[in-house]
Write an enzyme that holds these catalytic residues in place. Sequence first.
Site, PDB file in Angstrom:
ATOM      1  N   GLU A 468       0.720  19.233   4.993  1.00 35.91           N
ATOM      2  CA  GLU A 468      -0.899  19.550   5.129  1.00 35.91           C
ATOM      3  C   GLU A 468      -1.362  19.412   6.515  1.00 35.91           C
ATOM      4  OE1 GLU A 468      -2.764  17.809   0.933  1.00 35.91           O
ATOM      5  OE2 GLU A 468      -2.449  16.266   2.289  1.00 35.91           O
ATOM      6  N   GLU A 612       0.610   3.821   0.832  1.00 32.59           N
ATOM      7  CA  GLU A 612       0.938   5.223   0.939  1.00 32.59           C
ATOM      8  C   GLU A 612       1.758   5.256   2.337  1.00 32.59           C
ATOM      9  OE1 GLU A 612      -1.282   9.656   1.121  1.00 32.59           O
ATOM     10  OE2 GLU A 612      -2.235   7.837   1.361  1.00 32.59           O
TER      11      GLU A 612
END
Length: 675
Positions: A468, A612
């Site tokens: 991304e 994460e």
Amino acid sequence: MKKTVLLAAILCIVSTLSAQDPWVLRAAAIDPNNYYGITVANGMVGIVSSPEPFKVKDVVLAGAYDQYGRGRVSNFLRSFNLLNSYLEIDGRRVDAKGVNNFVQELDMRHASFTTSFNYGDKAMVKYTYYALRHLPFTVLMDVEITATKDIPITGASVMEAPDALRDVQNYYNEIDRPHVVLSLLTSAAKSPTGKLLMCASNTFLFNEPHGQEPRVIHEMWDNNMHLVKFSKKLKAGETYRYSIAGSSITSAQHEDPLNEAERMTIFAKLEGRERLINFHNKAWDSLWTSDIIIDGDAQAQQDVHSMMYHLYSFTREGTAYSLSPMGLSGLGYNGHVFWDTELWMFPSILVLHPEMAKSLIEYRFQRLEAARRNAFSHGYKGAMFPWESAETGVEETPVWALSGPFEHHITADVAMAAWNYYCVTQDKTWLKEKGWPLLQSTADFWASRVERNGPGHYDIKNVVAADEWAENVDNNAFTNAAAKANLMAATDAARLLGITPNADWKLVADNIPVLKMSDGVTQEHATYQGEGIKQGDVNLLAYPLKEITDPAQIKKDLDYYAVRVPNEGTPAMTQAIFALLYARIGDAEKAAHFFRDSYVPNLNPPFRVIAETKGGTNPYFSTGAGGILQAVMMGFGGLDITPKGIVQVKTTLPKGWKSVTLKGIGVDRKTYTLK
């Protein structure tokens, strides 16, 4: 400085947990200022732990969304905190400062969270709570007090409304029957826009015969909190037990949530503690018939069980709910559904429990019409799934994130999950009724999405890559290869069903380019020049897409991109793919390195909760868990999903491991072993 803090956190985790027990996460040296709660969930209700006695941090309910807060889009709603309670011993409220020998542990085999402590020299206290697996909207807390002196106690159940809810209404009802008195503490409130009605109810379960139970008193404090309590005198040496059963549901799940919450609580009350726990344990025993057994690394065994436990906890058979990156561990990512489900969590769930994976595909199938409208509004044919999805299936990405209008690979990810569900189950009836509409519509999308610039140049331009950090690029490797896989899967599905496939699908697939750099490395996108990457992209062409199958090319791409992932700020699953692929090409040392690197630096105390990113502090990152489990099962265990079902391919174990046994795999519940 960050490395020092991270090392200290890891050492804290190691020192407070029993690394040898494959089923129990136990924390004995708890720092409330460095505490990341663990979640007990049943696929519908998630309860997040707290370091404070008799408190829970959050109660999260699947499928409950409304627009408020971050990004002007739908967000997960917290439910009423229906398990918060308090205990008074000898006239004083029990709190963290007044206890010693404070221990918390999660029993992963039966999904129960227990806290125990001593209250001075007056009592030993233990309480355990459950999100009952067999009752999707119901929870249970079991409290046990052993007096070491003569003491009076007061137990209370406190119902609190989270800040986001409005127009709170509190109720207290006593229903008297010849054999039982039902005391119901109930609350209802509207979601921020008024779209949903959220309700919760709970009740005490006492052990005494009818007529001898303690008297229950109701207290209304304010509109956002009320409680019920009882008092009892205990003799030294006496053990007293009581329980709290409660239910929470919204108008998204039931047309009459207020009455239904009370009905479900009454049902739990009359089932009784023993039956509730017995049915709950049997349900979890059934889940664990699908298991991963590691010989040679006790800590990895415990960690892998934790990852499986969380995916099992966040998923439920027989629903149309999907998974957010943080599951039911909090409000992270607004509770939205991304590619995290289809690419990272779904494959692990699919091979372990196909019946649970079916719920995740059902979620997409029921939102297919919304995806068709999304394609239409962007000038495309077929179905274009949103990057972030919530209740309705419309695009829910905040407008400041470019992923919403441009990260189109999500459509292929959904299609491939549908195809893989058929491959594992071989269910042609499902394929015809649900898989085929998904595959056909998504293939039509890609046929309209490509720009036809001549043979070998059916380009897919202006996308956000799977990596991304690469925004608005052309011919992204993963997007292009995923589109090809989608088109070919639709073609194969048509032939299986006796349908003539659209010939244009194969034409498009054969002409979508996958770019190479001058040295032969697969190029991430048309303008990629060797910069760092946020997450896996090119390497996903080897697995799961199988676009690249030559081991030499797989190694070339691995060696190139594995050194381009920064140590901080990147999600856990990237290194998991590196571990998987290095195992399949026979590099046991690198497989071991990337397996550890995929999650150990991401762990938070005191329960080894995965964040994460390395050093991250967000709730449990179930996306990462799904990726790591794929590294274990599809990498180290060699499982591979093919059109003819699950097979085992050549692979190697990470250095130091003796064997991996995979039990209860696929619809036939087979066992696979690699030594």
